[in-house]
Every structure is written in C-alpha cells, then in structure tokens.
Design a protein around this motif. Sequence first.
Motif, PDB file in Angstrom:
ATOM      1  N   ASN A   1      23.976  22.158 104.704  1.00  0.00           N
ATOM      2  CA  ASN A   1      23.783  23.178 103.678  1.00  0.00           C
ATOM      3  C   ASN A   1      24.640  24.412 103.897  1.00  0.00           C
ATOM      4  OD1 ASN A   1      21.767  21.781 102.145  1.00  0.00           O
ATOM      5  ND2 ASN A   1      20.333  22.234 103.788  1.00  0.00           N
TER       6      ASN A   1
ATOM      7  N   LYS B   1      15.212  21.615  97.206  1.00  0.00           N
ATOM      8  CA  LYS B   1      15.638  22.003  98.546  1.00  0.00           C
ATOM      9  C   LYS B   1      14.639  22.986  99.120  1.00  0.00           C
ATOM     10  CE  LYS B   1      19.958  20.339  99.150  1.00  0.00           C
ATOM     11  NZ  LYS B   1      20.505  19.824 100.400  1.00  0.00           N
TER      12      LYS B   1
ATOM     13  N   SER C   1      18.092  25.511 103.603  1.00  0.00           N
ATOM     14  CA  SER C   1      19.073  25.520 102.511  1.00  0.00           C
ATOM     15  C   SER C   1      19.885  26.805 102.467  1.00  0.00           C
ATOM     16  CB  SER C   1      18.378  25.380 101.166  1.00  0.00           C
ATOM     17  OG  SER C   1      17.522  24.291 101.189  1.00  0.00           O
TER      18      SER C   1
END
Lengths: 452, 380
Positions: free
Chosen positions: A373, A349, B51
């Motif tokens: 996310n 990621k 993320s």
Amino acid sequence: MSEQIILKKGLDLPVKGAALRKISMTVVPDIVALKPTDFRNLIPRMLIKEGDVVKAGTPVFADKKNPDILFTSPVSGTVDAIVRGEKRKLLEVRIKSDNSGAAVKFNVPTGFFLDRENVIKALLESGLWPCIKQRPYGTIADPSVTPKAIFISAMATAPLAAELEYVLEEEFEALQTGLTVLGKLTEGGVHLSLNARNYISGNFHKFEGVICHYFSGPHPAGNVGVQINHISPISKGETVWTVDLFLVAAIGKLFLKCLYDTSRIIAVAGPAVVNPSYVRCCAGIAMEQISDLFNFAHGNIRIISGDLLSGKTVGREGFLGFYDNLVTALPEGDYHEMFGWAKPFRLKKFSSSRTYFSRLTPRKKYNMDTNTNGGERAFVLSDVYGKVLPMDIYPVYLFKAILAGNIDKMENFGIYEIIEEDVALCEFVCPSKIEIQSIVSEGIELMIKEMS
Amino acid sequence: MSKLRKLTDKIKPTFSKGGKLSFLHSTFEAFESFLFVPDTVTKKGVHVRDSVDLKRVMTVVMIALVPSLLFGIYNIGYQHNLAANAGMEFWEMVWFGFLKILPLYLVSYIVGLGIEFASAQLRGHEVNEGYLVTGLIIPLIIPVTTPLWMLTLAVAFAVIIGKEIFGGTGMNVWNPALLARAFLFFAYPSHISGDEVWVAGVDGFSGATPLAQTSEGLSSLHYSVSDMFFGFIPGSVGETSTLAILLGAAILIYTGIGSWKIMLSTVAGGLVMGLIANLAAPSADCAMAIPAWYHLIMGGFAFGAVFMATDPVTSAQTESGKWIYGFLIGVLAVIIRIFNPGYPEGMMLAILLMNTFAPLIDHIVVGRNIKRRLKRAKTV
C-alpha cells in the motif's frame, strides 16, 4: 483477583477468516520437518544422516555452542532428506513418518527428585528444552543461567490467533504438571498472564503454584514481552525465561507419560482459507497435508506459519514452525490499483489512521492482502508508533539507535525488553512502510555479537 | 483504465535498469506510483500493511489547506478592489486573485518539484511526496506581489539547503516552506515587509496589516475583530482568515495528522505571553497593551500554529516535548511581535527557532525516560 493491568495502546487487526471452534481435520503425519531456522542464533550440528531410522524423541541435531541442547524428532520413521541452502546452511531435516508409534522412553524425575538439576536434564534429553526462550533477545534459554522468573502468556491477542482456552481444553493436567515443573527452574516464580475479560469462563485461573496477572487491552497485550514490561521489566544484566502455553502442555506430557509428545491443535485461518477451523496434528507437519483448507481460487496466496504480523512465509511446500500453533493464508497483493491512495473511500481497505474511514465501521472485517500500500520512505510521522506499543519505550529513538549501530543508546532505549513481535504493529501502521521488525532483528543480532 | 496500465507496462522496460531512459527511472516511478498504487508485496516482517501511506497523509494536509487557499484567492481580489475602488463583482475578484496567484504556484511547483525529481534521480531514490505540501504552502505565506525571480531563488534555497542536503523529506531540520520565506525576508526585506507589498495591482498603495498598525498601539488599528477573524485584511495570501485556518485545523486534528497538542500549546503560549505583556504595559495605548487574544487572529499566528509548527519532521518528536515546543513558539512569536519594532511578524522566526531547538527538547524528554527506566531497575 489481583490488580488488573489495563492497556489502552495497541490494535486488533480486523481481518477476515478467524477459526471457528471445531476440529475439521486430523493430520496423520507423513513428512515432517525440523527447522534450525526456527531458532534465533542457532548453529546446528547434525547427529544423524539421511536414511537413519528414528523414533519419536531421537536426537536429530544439537546446538553447536551448547551440545547439551538437543532437537529431537517429533515422529518415528526414517530421515528422508537434509535440506541445505546457501553456504551449506542447514535449513530443514525432513523425516518420513512410519506412524508406528515407536518412541524413546525418557527417565523423568518425580517426587523428591524433581529438582532444578533433574528437570533441566530431562528437558534437554527429550528435546523440549528449546521450548524455553530467554529475554533479552528471544533466543533458546541457557540452561546454566538461573532466570529472575518465568513468564507465560495465557492470552492470545495476535490476529487470528488460536484460542488457547479451546486448543488446550483437554490438557489441564498436562499444563498443571508443566507449570509445576517449570517452577523448579527459578526462584522468582512462574508468572501466568490471563485475559482479564474472560478468564473466569476458562480453566486457566485454577492452576496452582503460579502467580497470576490479569491483562486487558488490544494486541499486543497478549505478547509476553509487553506483559513482562508491566509486571517486572528487564534491566541490563537480567534474564527471564518465557514459554508458550501450548508448549508447557508438551513439557507436562513429558513428565506424565515420559514421552516426547508434540501433538497439538493448530488454528488454520485467514482470508484465503476455505473453512477456517482447527486441525489436530503434531510439530513440523507439511502444509501440503492441510492444503485442502486453502482457497487457491484467488490466484496467488501466501501461506504463513504463525500470525500475519510476525509469522514466516512457508508456502505450500513448507512446514509448520516449532513455536507455531497457527497457520495463516491470505491472498498476495500483487496488483496495481489506479489512484488507490487518492480514492476518498476505498471501503474494502483497512486503515488504523483516520485518513480513511474504516474507524467508522469498527465491526467490519477485511479481506487483507500482502500489498504494501505504498512505497518506502524515511520516518516522517512521529506519533503513530507509540500508539500501538503499550510499553514505556520511545520506539522511533530505539529504531534509529539500531540503524546507527549505537550499542549504548540501544541499551538505554530498551533493546533488552523487546523482540520483533512486540513492535510488529509499529511496522503495520508505519505510513513510511519501513521494515521495523528487520531493524529490530539486526539490533538483536548486533547486541548478541557485541555482548558475548 | 486497463489501457493506461497496459501502456505503463509497455513503456516500463525503457525506464528500468538497462533501458534507454533508465536514468529517468525515479521520475517514471514517481508518475507510475502517482497513477497506480504499486504492486509490491511485503517481503520481510509483517505480511499485511495499513492502507495509509505518505501520499495519503500529504493529500489530507493539502485538503486541509484548501479553505485557506480559496479564501486567499478571493481576498487578493477583495483587497485590490478595496484599494483601487474598482467596483468588482464577487467572481471578478476571485478571477483577479486566481490570475495573481497562478504564477506563484507555477514557479513554486516547477522549481521545487524539478529539484526534488533531480535529487531523487541522483540518489536513485523514489521521489518524495513532501514537496507537494511545501509547494502549496509557500505561495500562501508570502505577499502576493513577490517577484517571481525572487520566489524562484527562495524555493531553490529552501529545497536544496533546507532539505536535500540533509537527505530529503524526513531528515530536514527546518520547515522548508518557512525557510523559503525567511530567505526572502533576509535577502529582500523591502519586498516582503513594509506596508506596500500586501495589495496586488495598485502601485504605491499602503495596505498596512493589522500587525503593522498595532505596533503603535491599539488606537492605530483600523480593522474590526470580525474582519481579522474572517480574513478581510491585507496580509500573506493564506494567513488572513482565521476561520479558514480553523477549518483546516479541524481536518488535521480529526485525522490525527496535525498534532492538537502543538496547536493548543502554541495558542496557550501566545496568550500567556500576551497577558504578561498586558500586565507590564507602560500605557494603555502601546504594542504591549494589545489584548492578548488579538495576537491569535492577526498575522500568521494561526496559520503558523496549525500548518507550520505541526510539521511532523521539524517539530518535537516526543509527546511531552510537543507541549514545550508549541508553548515556546507561542511565547516567542508574541515577544518578537511586541518588542521588535523593525518587523512586526514574529511567527516565522519563532517556529524556525524552535525547529532548531526541537531536538534539544526531545533529548531532555528522552533523557528523563532513560533515567526513569534505570531507576525502575533499582527498585524492583
């Protein structure tokens, strides 16, 4: 070379699947679409009906508020379908191409007659006027306004963007003609922004009659809005115009060949593309025609006309947008990841923040997907947004002013200087997962409504 | 792993709209998103997202607090051993500290998270991660002897009045953990200050903190500089070891979550005010004459500068505002310490005061930006 403008803030997304410099396909158009939704704030008025025969350059619809602004067919053929959505909103006009090459021959001014009035007339008639957008707000330019200047970016920094030097390799003459023509529209000159790092290897610095600026830095340094902010910022009451460089070539071709020629080379790129490369095509082609390039093996994929940050999801049944020369495909992120946020490494990621370790592998590229996310929260961290916005603007204050609907504050905090694409990276990095581009869209809509 | 996922999917309809337990959907969502990153995908705007999310951010802050927590646990036992002369071994001291702090954490999290869940449920929002950090901080900034019923009240006050009535995490004006401490301080002053509250398990023992001692002057200070730096002194659980706090600061600064600007300017403010006091000191042995840098290793200064002043929600939002905000915290903390004989610790009040004024600082900074941009228009 004049002074270089070095921008430090920003972020280049390390996403896999950049297009290689080769043409993998030439698309002979079958069904193409013209989409009023590509143009902000446009209310279209139809000029043709289903079954009509059109040539390349035949008007299809016009702007209801300014009927001189025409939108013309990129191909010859017959009108296949007029697709409407809720409340009969016009979504698409689909035209079935017969590939006969029949085209409207336009009268274009030359030499002595090449003045502002005639240039505008030719652009309006041919359907190329919508190539010119105005700032503030990023709407189609108003032909009755004389802009302060015209700005063009010759530097593409968006993720996986088509390399302009490559796709416009053969278009030098058309570009020069286009730039000369645009120069007739303003007193303030045509400002061309080049990539300071590699402009010397290309042709773009050889254009005559333009004012060159040299930028370096990560995305969004290539966004024309960011460049304007550093060259000559927009204040209340001022208007400037912007044109995408590949559309300047289309304008040039009108004045060279008297035709509405939307042929372009587009990049097809992204983690869900089998063979990231370039495709020769025209405006409005169907994604179905290039579906061989997409990798459906990974299950659900998303097909976007435009880039990963500001493009529109069109899907396999969709069509290329008017302003786009890039199609991006990536896997959907519709999966659950156990304790994802807590895993210390998560090396597959990408994060721009140092709470992960991707900073340590700066050359690595990632198979990004569309997972958010995390869930949406209120604004918490304050300094993440400014780091990816190289403008003299306090982004969070602007966003909050928009959320509060406060026109005065929106003006003060810089609503005139940005459109969605300029703050797209703020949205990408936002740990609170706030839809910042949607907020900006609402702000711009409110401004248009209140200021008209 | 996939079994857990299947189970989650199986019981999900019960908690979703129309299900039997749909009134608990925020709670379910909180646990589900704790176990799994949700499968939601981007809809409008950007198609890919970084993320990092708030869970990750809060996790990093919690990791940064661990050194202070661990040392605090040990120091509870160490101070008890010293006072009671119990002759305990290392692990005995750690175990003693652990048993003392465990109830504080149970109360802090059960009460705090209970209110968070309930209010998220009422509003139909997702449960916010913010309290995970607040709940970890609160036991670290109070005396270990604080009665549990007082802690319950303080936590409830901090979460409800300090945060939820403003709209939850991200909307609050004051740092909720400090608000809990301020509540205790003003409501039950005898239990949170004085000399007898800092050492657990020894009745009537006066374990004066260095700050209390130095309010008389340097000659009353019975601790060495190294004891104060490493933390072998009485005080609130997490604040004593400057070294452990510096470890946390390193994590916060590296990850970019804590603002180094605020930390640095707070330290600078404390030093400058300390030096001014030194220069103006009437005699060599009074509160004003304590060497300026002593303030950095005594009491809650370091803990406040690293973990409380840098709270992204309640601190100044603008980068130049952060310098001013931090500097004034340092200055005010030392002023209160030196010139307020009633209560030797000034960090809590200094931060709460600057939390209040942070929006004003930002208003001035942003106002200058607006003026600059207007001026720019005239020159072009």
